[in-house]
Every structure is written in structure tokens, then in C-alpha cells.
Design an enzyme around this catalytic site. Structure first.
Site, PDB file in Angstrom:
ATOM      1  N   ALA A 143       7.610  -1.850 -10.570  1.00  0.00           N
ATOM      2  CA  ALA A 143       6.503  -1.420  -9.715  1.00  0.00           C
ATOM      3  C   ALA A 143       5.294  -1.195 -10.619  1.00  0.00           C
ATOM      4  O   ALA A 143       5.439  -1.075 -11.832  1.00  0.00           O
ATOM      5  CB  ALA A 143       6.885  -0.120  -9.022  1.00  0.00           C
ATOM      6  N   GLU A 199      14.956  -4.898  -8.474  1.00  0.00           N
ATOM      7  CA  GLU A 199      15.275  -4.654  -7.051  1.00  0.00           C
ATOM      8  C   GLU A 199      14.885  -5.859  -6.193  1.00  0.00           C
ATOM      9  O   GLU A 199      15.566  -6.188  -5.231  1.00  0.00           O
ATOM     10  CB  GLU A 199      14.574  -3.380  -6.564  1.00  0.00           C
TER      11      GLU A 199
END
Ligand code: COA
Length: 701
Positions: A63, A105
Site C-alpha cells: 500500500a 494481497e
């Protein structure tokens, strides 16, 4: 505008390429781009399989850390990943470089994962005080079981492609040259052999065995008591993985999101992310841009004591050729033996093979009693006795033999680098390189820049730090530079509190409870009570008569209590008790010293102890900043984090001060000043910042 996510057609395969340098972090534009390109490919009848990959050096490395703590911007990452998972065509992640955090992810949300040889995957969120919040805690156990998932997520360690394959985290390791090639080849097979859509959310085999049982989780929580003292997110990670085992996937995801949110809101997240960026920023020194680095192939170390040997080992392990200089053959033999011993310990710990150690000792390391042996080296670090005259003598000899352009570095921890430089014919080549003991272990290197030190010498100092695997911090010249100068101030407050009524053991407990790995008296016993005594004697001549002086430590020294090495110091040590036991003898000494000064002891709560300790640290740090000894608040944070055990999750003293509020810190200082106005003179910078309503962060550039 360049597109951060593009769609390429390769026949009936669509490649979605994330191109967001430097590490393809999943900022809002990337999430949006992924969602749109995926939608486009999914709705295109000519596309039969989709490959997701990263451009340039890596797959997605996570992220965008800069977005944490700011208002979330849609689409969220879980939403994007949900689309991949639900896509009716095979979606394949082609990994190279580092697929980390949110990046991994994304890969877990794909139906298949292929990785280039050499790629690494990992879920390092724990290091930032958070947890994988886009399905990582739910999908990982479905692939490798709860116990292994906990190991991976709680450690945050990277897993190499081969290992990831054997664990079952990925489906193939490819020998292809590029991720595109690897992804296309896998997609071809998926199309031709009609691979089913393997959705990780639907896999249950690996988690069934632990369902309804708490052993794995009890075990993990038990271990955290030791390994995650004071930390928040590891406990939430265990909760999240347990939810993966116990709850249906969609409920688990919901639970993960709640726990993730708790972590994002915790001050530890702010502290750890500050530490992450600070340790990258600290090497970017204004004014050094464009300064050429000098080559570093060979080095000299003058002095074979503990420090010199540690520095030599650190250099040898980085691949430098090292020549050690000692005054006579006997001392040299001792110095070489110390180097040998340290390397041997590395072999025993499995950090070095016996063969590499032998090669280092015979091919890279040599010694001499003659300075002439240094005539061709690129840099010399002197680590001799802390005495200006002795060091000046060493520098004069170095000046006489070193080649032009060689760097003359001193490992002094407080002497005036400018005075040393002035004694040579080449002051611009002189610099301080303050290593911390043990030098082959401690990551901090203060790079002390004198008035005349040339920018390329400073740049080379930073390059050396990096090469040695250390974090270099630029410091200006003053007694103690950044770290020891600040330490000297807050350390005094500890002695004052003890004389005023706290026991040394209460102090240590309070400081450990704040998050430091050891209390100041434990540190003193480890370093040697004699070391503190010598420092105080050195400062006797210049001590201001208004300064309060506490003699308790001197009494310990006089009683021969030198700390761990003599079996007694602030604590009592025995064969079976290396951690040390509280000693009534010490408490008696304290009582006697108080009595001599007619001090009526008062009690201190742990919070009161911590507040004084921190206020003294922050106030002196502000003075260090104001005087330009440290460039920015972040340089002080990194120094205290890496050299003085400041808890990383609190970000460092400057970050901590910002989080507490500078007005609060200043109010504390002013209230303590009512008892001791000399010790508690507020830093002008701190007063100014409070008046302007600003914080230390505003000074980080
Ligand atoms: N978000 C935003 N910026 C990031 C980032 C992220 N996830 N990861 C790295 N960066 C930035 C760094 O701050 C640095 O910026 P700078 O050049 O302005 O200083 C730049 O990318 C390069 O990173 P750096 O660490 O210097 O490069 P490296 O090659 O040594 O290491 C990584 C690359 C990806 C291994 C390392 O940056 C890393 O571990 N990043 C964090 C990954 C992570 O925790 N992801 C999980 C988040 S959910």
C-alpha cells in the site's frame, strides 16, 4: 499524464501493468487504475486470461504508506481485490522483485501466482504497526495453515520464491527473464489446459484442522508476551488469523478490516511509519546532492581494542580490505585475536561459513606496527585512547603517510574534530565516524562533520555507513555530538530522581515500561560503572558550580562495584543470575547519600519518572537542533532509535514530543524548573515552536 496502470494486449491474454515508480505502491490512482483495467479486460470477449504485473524493478511493494492516517480515497484495496477474485477469467499474478503487503494481497486475490526466481513475497505490515488489511490474514492461512501464516505475518519476514512455492503460497517459480514472459506462459497453460478458477477464499483444507481449537493461537499469544512487549498490532494479527479459521470468509474479512482500522488509528502506527520514512530520509543530507563519493576499497584501523576490532570486523564483512595498526607486536596480536574471536562467533551463529572466515582472515585482513603500511588505503579510522594528545599524535603520523585524497576519520565519542583536523595538513579530509559498541553489531554511525570537512568526504562517510549496513546520521561538532550529548542530560535527571526518593530499580522498571529494552542502571552495569565515573571526572574541571551533582554512583565505584564485569554494580550478579538482582546494599548507599544532604525522600510514580526522563531528553534535543548539531528532528529520532534503545514504535523522542504535544512538554519543563532552574532551562526552539503553534515535524525536510 502517464498512466500508472496500463492494459496491454498479447493475443488473447491481457497484461495489466502497474507502473508507479519507485516501488509501484498502491496509491489511489493505482487502485483506481487496477479496477478500471480489470473491468475492461473482464468485459472484453477477446481476452481469455489476465496477467497482473509490475513495471521496472518490482511487483507492487505494498500500500502507499504515505496514505495511512489520511481520509481513505475509494476504491479501497479490498474492493479491488474482490473484483480480481470474482473475475470469471483466470487472473494470474506474475511476481518479481518484492511483492509485499498490499502487493502480496493483490497476488493472493488472483487465481494463480507465478514468481521469477529471486522474487520475494512477504506481509511486513507488522513492522509498520498495522496488519494485512486487504485479505492477507484471511487468505494466507487458507493456503498454508494458521501456524505458518502466523509465523509469516507476525515476523513480517520476506519469503524467497522457492520457499514460497514449497509452502504453497505461490504456484510456480519461473526461469523466465521477465515477469511478462512468465505471466504470459502461465496464462497460456491456464487457457489451453482450462485451469479452474482457484479462488483462495474457497479453500478450507489448511484451516480445518485448527477450527474450534485454540492451541495454535494460545501458543502465539504466549510467545508475544516475550517477543512483542508493548506492541499493539501483533495481538490483532493473532485475532485476525483466528477469525480466518473460525468464521466464514466474508465475516473474517469484515473482522480483519475492523482490526486493521484499530491498528491504523493507534499511535504505534504513526510512530513506526515515522521511523520507516526517517531512516530513509536521514541519508539525504541537504547540501550533499551531487557530491562525488571517493572510492572505498581498502581501509586502515588504528587501534586493536574492542572498538577498533569491532570496526575492523564490520569493514571486513562488507568486503573491504583492512589493515590494523597497533603500537607493538604484542598489542597487534591481541587486536588480531579479537577480530578472530568476533568472526568465530559469527561462524558459530551461522552468519558466516568457516571457509569465508578463513578467507577474510588471510586475504582481506592484515596488520602492522608501521603506519607506512597505510600508504595506499582509501580511509583510516582511528580508535585509540580518548585523549586529544594521543589522537593528535596518530593524526600527525597518518598525515605523513596517507596518499592524497585518503580520508582521516576519528572514532572519538566527544573530542573536538576541528581541533584534530587543524593539526593536519588536510583538514578537509578529516571527519568523525562515531561507531557504537559493539561496532560490528550496532547500526548507528554518527558522521561528524567538521568546519572544513569536504562535502565529498561526508558523502563518502554516508556511503561507508550504507556499505557497513549501518544508518549514518550527520552530526555537528560538540561534546558528545547528538546522541551522547542528549544522553548526558537525561541521564543526570535519573540520578536526581534517585537522590530525591526513587529507587534505582523503580527507575529501571519505569523506563522499561516506556519501552526501552533496558533501564539506565542496567545499561550502566553493562557498560561499566567505571566508564560513567571517568566521564564525570573528565567533566569535573568544566562543571558549572550551579549544576547539581549526585555522588551515589561515585560511592558504587569506590566500593569496587563496576557492574556486570565485577559481579556487582547497581545490581548483584551471580552465575545463575546474569540479569542481576536488586541489592539492599545499593539502597543503603542511596539512603546515606540522601541523609548527607538532608533530603526528605519523596515518591515517584512510573509516569512521573518517564515524564522527567523524556522532558530532559526532548529539551536537550531541541538545543542540539537549535545549535545545528543535528540537522533535523528526524536525525535525532534515528540516533536515539538506533543507538540508545528508544522504542521504535514511539517513533523517536521528537515524534513522541509531537504526539504528546509540545505545549505539554514545555509546561513540564517549566514546572520542574521551579525546583532546579539550572537543569531545566527551556530550549529557545521549543519555546518558539510552542508560541508559533508548530511541531518538530514542521522542521523535517
Ligand atoms: N509506500 C510508499 N513509499 C514507499 C513504499 C510504500 N509502500 N515502499 C517504499 N517506498 C519508497 C521509500 O520511501 C523510498 O522513497 P525515497 O526514494 O523517496 O526515499 C523508495 O520507495 C525506495 O524505497 P527503499 O526502501 O529506499 O528501497 P529498497 O530497494 O531498499 O527497498 C522495499 C524496497 C520495497 C523492499 C522497501 O522500500 C520496503 O520494505 N518497503 C515497505 C514495504 C511494506 O512495508 N509494504 C507494506 C505496506 S502495506
Amino acid at each position: 499524464m502517464s498512466e500508472v496502470v496500463r492494459l496491454e494486449r498479447h493475443g488473447d491474454i491481457a497484461a495489466i501493468v502497474v507502473d508507479n515508480p519507485p516501488v509501484n505502491a498502491l496509491g489511489q490512482a493505482v487502485r483506481q487504475g487496477l479496477k478500471e483495467r480489470l473491468n475492461e479486460a473482464a468485459n472484453d470477449d477477446a481476452v481469455r486470461a489476465i496477467v497482473i504485473l509490475g513495471a521496472e524493478r518490482t511487483f507492487i511493494a505494498g500500500a502507499d504508506i504515505r496514505e495511512f492516517g489520511k481520509p481513505p480515497q475509494p476504491p479501497s484495496l479490498p474492493e479491488v481485490i474482490e473484483d480480481m477474485d470474482a473475475c470469471p477469467k483466470p487472473v494470474i499474478a506474475a511476481l518479481h522483485g518484492t511483492a509485499l503487503g498490499g502487493g502480496f494481497e493483490v497476488a493472493l486475490g488472483c487465481h494463480y501466482r507465478v514468481a521469477l526466481d529471486g522474487a520475494k513475497v512477504g506481509l511486513p505490515e507488522v513492522k509498520l504497526g498495522i496488519l494485512p488489511g486487504a485479505g492477507g490474514t484471511q487468505r494466507t492461512p487458507r493456503l498454508i495453515g494458521a501456524a505458518k501464516a502466523l509465523d509469516m505475518i507476525l515476523s513480517g519476514d520476506f519469503v524467497a520464491a522457492e520457499k514460497a512455492l514449497s509452502l504453497g503460497l505461490i504456484d510456480e517459480v519461473s526461469k523466465a527473464e521477465t515477469p511478462l514472459e512468465a505471466g504470459l506462459a502461465f496464462a497460456r497453460k491456464a487457457i489451453d489446459e482450462a485451469y479452474p478458477l482457484r479462488r483462495v477464499r474457497d479453500l478450507e483444507d489448511e484451516i480445518l484442522a485448527d477450527r474450534g481449537k485454540s492451541d495454535v493461537f494460545d501458543d502465539a499469544r504466549g510467545k508475544l508476551k516475550k517477543t512483542a512487549r508493548g506492541l499493539f498490532s501483533p495481538h490483532k494479527i493473532v485475532d485476525a488469523v483466528q477469525a480466518a479459521v473460525e468464521l466464514p470468509f466474508d465475516d473474517g474479512i469484515k473482522r480483519e478490516r475492523e482490526l486493521f482500522q484499530e491498528c491504523v488509528e493507534s499511535p504505534q502506527r504513526a510512530g513506526l511509519i515515522h521511523a520507516f520514512f526517517s531512516e530513509r530520509q536521514v541519508g539525504k543530507v541537504p547540501g550533499l546532492k551531487g557530491a562525488a563519493r571517493r572510492p572505498l576499497i581498502s581501509a586502515g584501523v588504528v587501534g586493536g581494542g574492542t572498538m577498533g576490532a569491532g570496526i575492523a570486523v564490520s569493514m571486513l564483512l562488507s568486503g573491504l580490505q583492512v589493515i590494523m595498526i597497533e603500537r607493538d607486536e604484542e598489542s597487534l596480536a591481541r587486536g588480531k585475536a579479537t577480530v578472530d574471536k568476533i568472526l568465530e562467533a559469527s561462524v558459530k551463529r551461522g552468519k558466516l561459513t568457516a571457509g569465508s572466515k578463513a578467507a577474510v582472515m588471510t586475504e582481506s585482513f592484515s596488520g602492522s606496527t608501521d603506519y607506512a603500511a597505510l600508504s595506499d588505503v582509501d580511509i583510516v579510522v582511528e580508535a585509540v585512547f580518548e585523549d586529544m594528545e594521543v589522537k593528535k599524535g596518530v593524526f600527525a603520523q597518518l598525515d605523513a603517510v596517507l596518499k592524497a585524497g585518503a580520508i582521516l576519520a576519528t572514532n572519538t565519542s566527544y573530542l573536538d574534530v576541528d581541533a584534530l583536523a587543524a593539526g593536519t595538513s588536510r583538514p578537509s579530509d578529516v571527519i568523525g565516524l562515531h561507531f557504537f559498541s559493539p561496532a560490528h553489531v550496532m547500526k548507528l554511525l554518527e558522521i561528524v562533520v567538521g568546519d572544513q570537512t569536504a562535502p565529498e568526504v561526508v558523502a563518502t562517510g554516508f556511503a561507508l555507513a550504507k556499505r557497513l549496513g549501518k544508518v549514518g546520521v550527520r552530526a555537528g561538532v560538540c561534546d558528545g555530538f547528538i546522541g551522547n550529548r542528549i544522553l548526558a542530560t537525561y541521564r543526570k535527571q535519573i540520578d536526581y530522581m534517585v537522590e530525591d526518593g526513587a529507587s534505582p530499580y523503580e527507575v529501571d522498571d519505569a523506563i522499561r515500561a516506556f519501552g526501552f529494552p533496558m533501564g539506565p542502571f542496567q545499561v550502566s552495569d553493562l557498560a561499566g560503572v567505571d566508564i560513567g565515573w571517568m566521564t564525570r571526572r573528565r567533566l569535573d574541571a568544566t562543571r558549572d558550580p550551579r549544576e547539581r551533582y549526585v555522588e551515589v554512583a561515585d560511592r558504587l565505584y569506590e566500593a569496587g562495584r563496576m557492574g556486570q564485569k565485577s559481579g556487582a554494580g547497581w545490581y548483584l550478579y551471580s552465575e545463575g543470575n546474569r540479569r542481576g538482582a536488586k541489592d539492599p546494599v545499593v539502597e543503603n548507599i542511596v539512603v546515606q547519600e540522601r541523609a548527607k544532604k538532608d533530603i526528605e525522600p519523596k515518591s515517584f510514580t512510573p509516569e512521573q519518572i518517564q515524564r522527567r526522563y523524556l522532558a530532559a531528553m526532548i529539551n536537550e534535543a531541541a538545543k542540539v537542533l537549535e545549535e545545528g548539531i543535528a540537522l533535523r528532528p528526524l536525525d535525532i529520532d534515528v540516533t536515539l532509535l538506533y543507538g540508545y534503545g528508544f522504542p521504535r514504535w514511539r517513533g523517536g523522542p521528537m515524534k513522541y514530543a509531537d504526539m504528546v504535544g509540545l505545549d505539554q512538554i514545555l509546561a513540564d519543563i517549566r514546572s520542574y524548573a521551579e525546583e532546579d532552574a539550572f537543569a531545566w532551562q527551556p530550549a529557545k526552539l521549543l519555546v518558539d515552536l510552542v508560541e508559533r503553534g508548530e511541531n518538530f515535524e514542521s522542521l523535517n525536510k
